[in-house]
Design a protein around this motif. Structure first.
Motif, PDB file in Angstrom:
ATOM      1  N   PRO A   1     -32.955  70.135 -10.859  1.00  0.00           N
ATOM      2  CA  PRO A   1     -34.226  69.507 -10.477  1.00  0.00           C
ATOM      3  C   PRO A   1     -34.020  68.098  -9.915  1.00  0.00           C
ATOM      4  N   VAL A   2     -33.729  68.035  -8.616  1.00  0.00           N
ATOM      5  CA  VAL A   2     -33.491  66.744  -7.955  1.00  0.00           C
ATOM      6  C   VAL A   2     -34.837  66.099  -7.636  1.00  0.00           C
ATOM      7  N   LEU A   3     -35.101  64.961  -8.232  1.00  0.00           N
ATOM      8  CA  LEU A   3     -36.387  64.286  -8.034  1.00  0.00           C
ATOM      9  C   LEU A   3     -36.248  63.012  -7.213  1.00  0.00           C
ATOM     10  N   ALA A   4     -35.103  62.328  -7.325  1.00  0.00           N
ATOM     11  CA  ALA A   4     -34.934  61.041  -6.630  1.00  0.00           C
ATOM     12  C   ALA A   4     -33.480  60.854  -6.225  1.00  0.00           C
ATOM     13  N   ALA A   5     -33.276  60.053  -5.166  1.00  0.00           N
ATOM     14  CA  ALA A   5     -31.916  59.704  -4.747  1.00  0.00           C
ATOM     15  C   ALA A   5     -31.342  58.692  -5.732  1.00  0.00           C
ATOM     16  N   SER A   6     -30.018  58.581  -5.734  1.00  0.00           N
ATOM     17  CA  SER A   6     -29.371  57.610  -6.620  1.00  0.00           C
ATOM     18  C   SER A   6     -29.927  56.216  -6.357  1.00  0.00           C
ATOM     19  N   SER A   7     -30.350  55.953  -5.093  1.00  0.00           N
ATOM     20  CA  SER A   7     -30.895  54.642  -4.735  1.00  0.00           C
ATOM     21  C   SER A   7     -32.360  54.497  -5.142  1.00  0.00           C
ATOM     22  N   GLY A   8     -32.957  55.558  -5.706  1.00  0.00           N
ATOM     23  CA  GLY A   8     -34.314  55.447  -6.270  1.00  0.00           C
ATOM     24  C   GLY A   8     -35.410  56.102  -5.464  1.00  0.00           C
ATOM     25  N   GLU A   9     -35.193  56.366  -4.158  1.00  0.00           N
ATOM     26  CA  GLU A   9     -36.268  56.965  -3.348  1.00  0.00           C
ATOM     27  C   GLU A   9     -36.590  58.367  -3.847  1.00  0.00           C
ATOM     28  N   PRO A  10     -37.897  58.727  -3.910  1.00  0.00           N
ATOM     29  CA  PRO A  10     -38.245  60.084  -4.333  1.00  0.00           C
ATOM     30  C   PRO A  10     -37.744  61.127  -3.330  1.00  0.00           C
ATOM     31  N   LEU A  11     -37.232  62.236  -3.835  1.00  0.00           N
ATOM     32  CA  LEU A  11     -36.773  63.319  -2.960  1.00  0.00           C
ATOM     33  C   LEU A  11     -37.650  64.563  -3.104  1.00  0.00           C
TER      34      LEU A  11
END
Ligand code: PLP
Length: 271
Positions: free
Chosen positions: A107-117
């Motif tokens: 369940p990928v919700l956000a990039a490591s940099s914080g932006e929502p995916l």
């Protein structure tokens, strides 16, 4: 010629840095001797500074890619970034039309940099349709909390049980319960009553881009080879930990785990 190899299907976004997303999935499949099919949900322009541009593909494109990939008879599907509710619904409809396909839900919700995916409506589809359809769901602690409406402070056990209650057969919460200083805790729970807490010494590295993608695709690859869930989780964990130990920089403070075949402990092909 060689014998046929297992075929796995990765559904997710592209990351132009090559660290995460579909590139990480397909490299990891290849390292495990598994042929990767790919379905693109979104194209992202990313670097050390985060997401610079993003193009989400329409649901009908995702569906067309899924059905074309299905003609090659994958034994397992692994999803990462689904981007939109349309993308998530396209996958859900596809899995309903192919009930025998095993499904690993990262369940990928956000990039490591914080932006929502994934948008909020997409998270609802993930919670209500995709987690319930999954053989195994592989959130980190923050993702497990966001998916279940809980908080990381609830702890991995409580959150994992909530995901089982939603309908996942197995749940692996990675990187949870970090209270005991240096150790990393991964928790495997199953509807058969399995409760295994795996404690590992933390591998110190800044070069960890795509670690979650790598774990979930290594897990899918090992399941495609016929491993039990316990063995597959053990093998995927070893692969990720070795990859982090030998991780490399792509630029200052930014890099990726190594995902080469020798770390999978298995030749990619038998000639
Ligand atoms: N998929 C894409 C396209 C991404 O850009 C990212 C992170 O930025 C991920 C998946 C998740 O990456 P990780 O494996 O680090 O959780």
């Amino acid at each position: 010629m060689t014998d046929a190899v297992p075929i796995a299907l990765a559904v997710g976004g592209t990351d132009s840095s090559g660290g995460a997303g579909l590139a990480a999935d397909l490299i990891t499949f290849g390292a495990h001797g598994v042929h990767g099919l790919l379905v693109v949900t979104a194209v992202t322009a990313q670097g050390p500074g985060g997401v610079r541009h993003r193009l989400d593909l329409p649901g009908e494109s995702v569906t067309a890619q899924l059905e074309a990939a299905a003609e090659l008879s994958p034994v397992i599907v692994k999803s990462g970034m689904l981007a939109t509710a349309d993308g998530a619904s396209a996958l859900s409809g596809f899995l309903a039309r192919h009930p025998a396909l095993r499904y690993v839900c990262d369940p990928v919700l956000a990039a490591s940099s914080g932006e929502p995916l994934l948008c909020d409506e997409g998270i609802r589809v993930l919670r209500e349709q995709l987690v319930p359809r999954s053989l195994v769901c592989t959130p980190n602690l923050a993702e497990a909390a966001a998916l279940t409406g809980g908080s990381p402070a609830d702890g991995a056990r409580v959150l994992a049980d909530k995901l089982l209650a939603l309908g996942a057969r197995w749940v692996v919460v990675t990187g949870g319960d970090q209270r005991s200083g240096a150790d990393v805790h991964d928790l495997l729970v199953g509807t058969d009553g399995t409760r295994v807490l795996m404690k590992h010494e933390r591998v110190e590295t800044k070069y960890d881009r795509g670690t979650g993608c790598t774990f979930a695709s290594a897990l899918a690859a090992r399941i495609a080879h016929g491993d039990s869930m316990h063995d597959a989780v053990g093998a995927a964990t070893r692969f990720v930990r070795l990859g982090l130990r030998y991780s490399y920089p792509l630029s200052a403070g930014y890099g990726a785990p190594r995902r080469w075949p020798e770390l999978a402990g298995e030749p990619t092909w038998r000639g």
